[in-house]
Design an enzyme around this catalytic site. Structure first.
Site, PDB file in Angstrom:
ATOM      1  N   ASP A 160     -71.826   6.671  47.207  1.00  0.00           N
ATOM      2  CA  ASP A 160     -72.340   5.562  48.020  1.00  0.00           C
ATOM      3  C   ASP A 160     -72.939   4.458  47.166  1.00  0.00           C
ATOM      4  OD1 ASP A 160     -74.323   7.522  47.328  1.00  0.00           O
ATOM      5  OD2 ASP A 160     -75.751   6.427  48.571  1.00  0.00           O
ATOM      6  N   GLU A 161     -72.951   3.266  47.719  1.00  0.00           N
ATOM      7  CA  GLU A 161     -73.716   2.130  47.205  1.00  0.00           C
ATOM      8  C   GLU A 161     -73.571   1.951  45.695  1.00  0.00           C
ATOM      9  OE1 GLU A 161     -77.493   2.164  50.254  1.00  0.00           O
ATOM     10  OE2 GLU A 161     -77.553   3.563  48.594  1.00  0.00           O
ATOM     11  N   ALA A 162     -72.352   2.098  45.193  1.00  0.00           N
ATOM     12  CA  ALA A 162     -72.128   1.896  43.757  1.00  0.00           C
ATOM     13  C   ALA A 162     -71.929   0.396  43.525  1.00  0.00           C
ATOM     14  CB  ALA A 162     -70.929   2.713  43.290  1.00  0.00           C
ATOM     15  N   LEU A 163     -72.993  -0.349  43.788  1.00  0.00           N
ATOM     16  CA  LEU A 163     -72.880  -1.812  43.815  1.00  0.00           C
ATOM     17  C   LEU A 163     -72.782  -2.404  42.422  1.00  0.00           C
ATOM     18  CD1 LEU A 163     -75.606  -2.397  46.570  1.00  0.00           C
ATOM     19  CD2 LEU A 163     -73.141  -1.997  46.861  1.00  0.00           C
TER      20      LEU A 163
END
Ligand code: TNX
Length: 490
Positions: free
Chosen positions: A301-304
Site C-alpha cells: 500500500d501507499e508506495a508513493l
C-alpha cells in the site's frame, strides 16, 4: 413460565442462518448436567463445561461420549457443507450440538455461550429449538497494527478471546511499518534491536517486539480459538524502520532518520538493488516458516515514493516468493496494478471505486477481501466527539459499520469473488489494549455479522436490538466498548 434471565434463541451475534424456536423444548439445566463428546472434541467440550459451570454453579463433569449436553462430530462426507457449519438442538431433556469439524463445534459453542445468561442465576434455562448455521464467507477478519503501537502477547491473547466469541476467524497482524519492526527475524537482528526497542512507535510511545518464540506461541493460541494469524510485512513502502536498522536497504546506502510521526508514503525499498531481494526473500522465508496458516500479507500500500515501474519490478519479483515458501500472498489493493500470481488476494480498502485493477483481477478469478475504509476501518472516529481515531475516511458510527454489503461495493467484484471481509484497526492514535477495545467494540460485531450472516437475514434494527443485550456481557468480560448513543444499551 419464562425464567427472567432466559435468552431468546435468536439473540445471537452474528445472527445464525436459521433459527427455529420451540417454546415447549426449553432446557432447564439440571444440577446433574454433564457434557459428553468424542475424544477429538475434548478440548471444546471442556470449554463448554466451563461455561456451563460458570453460568449455573453446578459441577458439570465431563461424561465420555454420553451426557445431557453432547458434542457430535458428523461424517465429513456430508457433502458441500462449510467446515464451520453446525446444528444446535435444544430440547427439554438436553442439548445436542453437531458439526462436520471441530471448528464447527467451536462455532456452535460460541452460540451456546451467548444463550447463557450473563450473570449466574438460581435456575438457568436454555431456550428450546433448533439453530442451523454456517458462514456466508470463509474469511472474517480484523487487524491489529503492532507497528505504530506494539501490543504484547497478553494483550493480543485477550483480544483473540474477545473476537473469537463473534466467530471472527482471522487476525491480521501489521508487523512492520515506518515507525517500528515487531517480529524477530533470524539473521537480521537489528530489525528488532534497533526498530523494536525503546523510542519506537508513534511519538516513540509504542516499543516492543515479538520474539520468534512468542510469535509461535501466539499463533498456536489463536489456532486453539480457531483463528488464523495473517502476518503482514509491508513493502516496498512503509519500510523506514527496516532501513534504519539496515542502511544498505536504501538506494544510496545513506542512513535514514528514525521516524515516530504518522506520515505515510515517503519510504521505499530499492527495486534496482539485489540486496533488496536477498533481504525480502529471507524475511518471507522466516515468516512463512513460523506461520502455519495459508496466508502471508506483503502490504503493497501507499508506495508513493516508488515509481510505478519500480513498484511493478519489485512486486513481480516478490509476489512469487510467497508461493515459493508455501503461502498465498495477500496485498492491499494497490498490488492489483501488477500481474498477480493466480492465488494472490487483493485486499480492497478504497472509499470510491477506481480503475485500480481489482475488478480485472476478480474477472481473472482472484478472490478479494473487502475492507472499505469508510465502513470497516475501526480506526475511524465514531463521531465528532470521539477522543481517539482518525477521520480521513469520514466518521464511522455503528449503523454505518453495519449497513453496507461487501458484494455491492465494487462493480465486477460480487459475492462469488469475495473471500470475505476484514476490519483493520490502525494504531496511530491508540496507546493501550483499552484503546483497541474502545475502537473495535461494538463495531467489529457489525463486521462479524456481515461476514457470517446470510445477506437476506441481516437487518439494522434487529442488530441494534440484539447488540443492546451485549452491553452487560461485554462489561462483565471487562471489555472497554464504546457505549454508542445509537444503541439503547441495557
Ligand atoms: C492508510 S489503508 C494506511 C495506513 C494508515 C491508515 C490510517 C492502508 C492500507 N494504509 O498506513 O495507518 O491509512 O487509517
Amino acid at each position: 413460565m419464562r425464567a427472567p434471565t432466559m435468552r431468546h434463541l435468536g439473540d445471537v451475534i452474528p445472527l445464525p442462518a436459521s433459527v427455529r424456536p420451540d417454546a415447549s423444548a426449553d432446557f432447564r439445566i439440571p444440577a446433574d448436567v454433564t457434557v459428553g463428546a468424542a475424544p477429538a472434541a475434548a478440548a471444546i467440550a471442556d470449554e463448554l463445561a466451563g461455561l456451563l459451570r460458570r453460568a449455573t454453579g453446578f459441577p458439570v463433569p465431563r461424561a465420555g461420549e454420553g451426557g445431557s449436553v453432547r458434542l457430535l462430530l458428523d461424517d465429513e462426507a456430508d457433502g458441500g457443507k462449510s467446515p464451520e457449519s453446525y446444528r444446535l438442538d435444544i430440547a427439554a431433556d438436553g442439548v445436542t450440538l453437531r458439526a462436520p469439524t471441530a471448528q464447527g463445534l467451536f462455532a456452535g459453542v460460541q452460540t451456546v455461550r451467548q444463550l447463557l445468561p450473563v450473570e449466574a442465576a438460581a435456575e438457568v434455562v436454555l431456550p428450546g429449538g433448533r439453530i442451523e448455521d454456517e458462514p456466508r464467507f470463509p474469511y472474517r477478519g480484523t487487524m491489529l497494527d503492532l507497528a505504530r503501537h506494539f501490543y504484547g502477547p497478553a494483550d493480543v491473547r485477550s483480544f483473540i478471546d474477545t473476537i473469537a466469541q463473534f466467530k471472527i476467524n482471522h487476525l491480521h497482524l501489521h508487523l512492520t511499518d515506518d515507525q517500528g519492526w515487531r517480529l524477530e527475524i533470524e539473521g537480521w537482528p537489528r530489525l528488532t534491536e534497533v526498530s523494536g526497542g525503546a523510542g519506537t512507535g508513534i511519538d516513540g510511545a509504542g516499543p516492543g517486539f515479538l520474539t520468534a518464540r512468542e510469535y509461535t506461541d501466539l499463533v498456536a493460541y489463536a489456532e486453539s480459538r480457531f483463528i488464523t494469524i495473517v502476518p503482514e510485512i509491508d513493502m516496498p513502502g512503509h519500510v523506514n524502520a527496516a532501513q534504519l536498522a539496515y542502511p544498505e536497504l536504501t538506494c544510496d546506502g545513506v542512513p535514514v532518520q528514525q521516524r515516530t510521526d504518522p506520515e505515510v508514503g515517503y519510504s521505499s525499498l530499492c527495486a534496482g538493488k539485489e540486496e533488496t531481494y536477498a533481504f525480502v526473500e529471507d524475511v518471507i522465508r522466516v515468516v512463512a516458516a513460523l506461520t502455519p496458516g495459508p496466508y502471508l500479507h506483503i502490504g503493497g500500500d501507499e508506495a508513493l515514493n516508488t515509481t510505478a515501474e519500480d513498484y511493478r519490478t519489485f512486486l513481480t519479483r516478490v509476489l512469487p516468493l510467497a508461493g515459493k515458501y508455501g503461502k498465498r500472498a495477500i496485498g492491499w489493493h494497490e498490488m492489483a496494478a501488477v500481474d498477480l500470481p493466480p492465488t494472490a488476494i487483493p485486499q480492497y480498502w478504497r472509499i470510491e471505486p477506481a480503475d485500480d485493477g481489482v475488478a480485472r483481477a476478480a474477472a481473472a478469478g482472484h478472490q478479494v477481501i473487502m475492507s472499505p475504509a469508510d465502513r470497516s476501518y475501526l480506526d475511524m472516529k465514531y463521531d465528532d466527539t470521539s477522543p481517539l481515531g482518525l477521520d480521513w475516511a469520514g466518521v464511522v458510527g455503528v449503523e454505518r459499520s453495519y449497513d453496507w454489503d461487501p458484494a455491492d461495493r465494487l462493480p465486477g467484484v460480487g459475492e462469488e469473488s469475495l473471500l470475505g471481509v476484514e476490519a483493520p484497526l490502525w494504531s496511530e492514535t491508540l496507546r493501550s489494549l483499552a484503546d483497541v477495545e474502545f475502537m473495535a467494540f461494538p463495531r467489529l460485531l457489525a463486521i462479524a455479522e456481515i461476514g457470517w450472516t446470510p445477506r437476506a437475514g441481516r437487518d439494522w434494527q434487529s442488530f441494534r436490538r440484539r447488540l443492546a443485550e451485549f452491553g452487560p456481557r461485554l462489561a462483565a468480560q471487562g471489555v472497554n466498548f464504546h457505549r454508542s448513543p445509537e444503541i439503547d444499551w441495557r
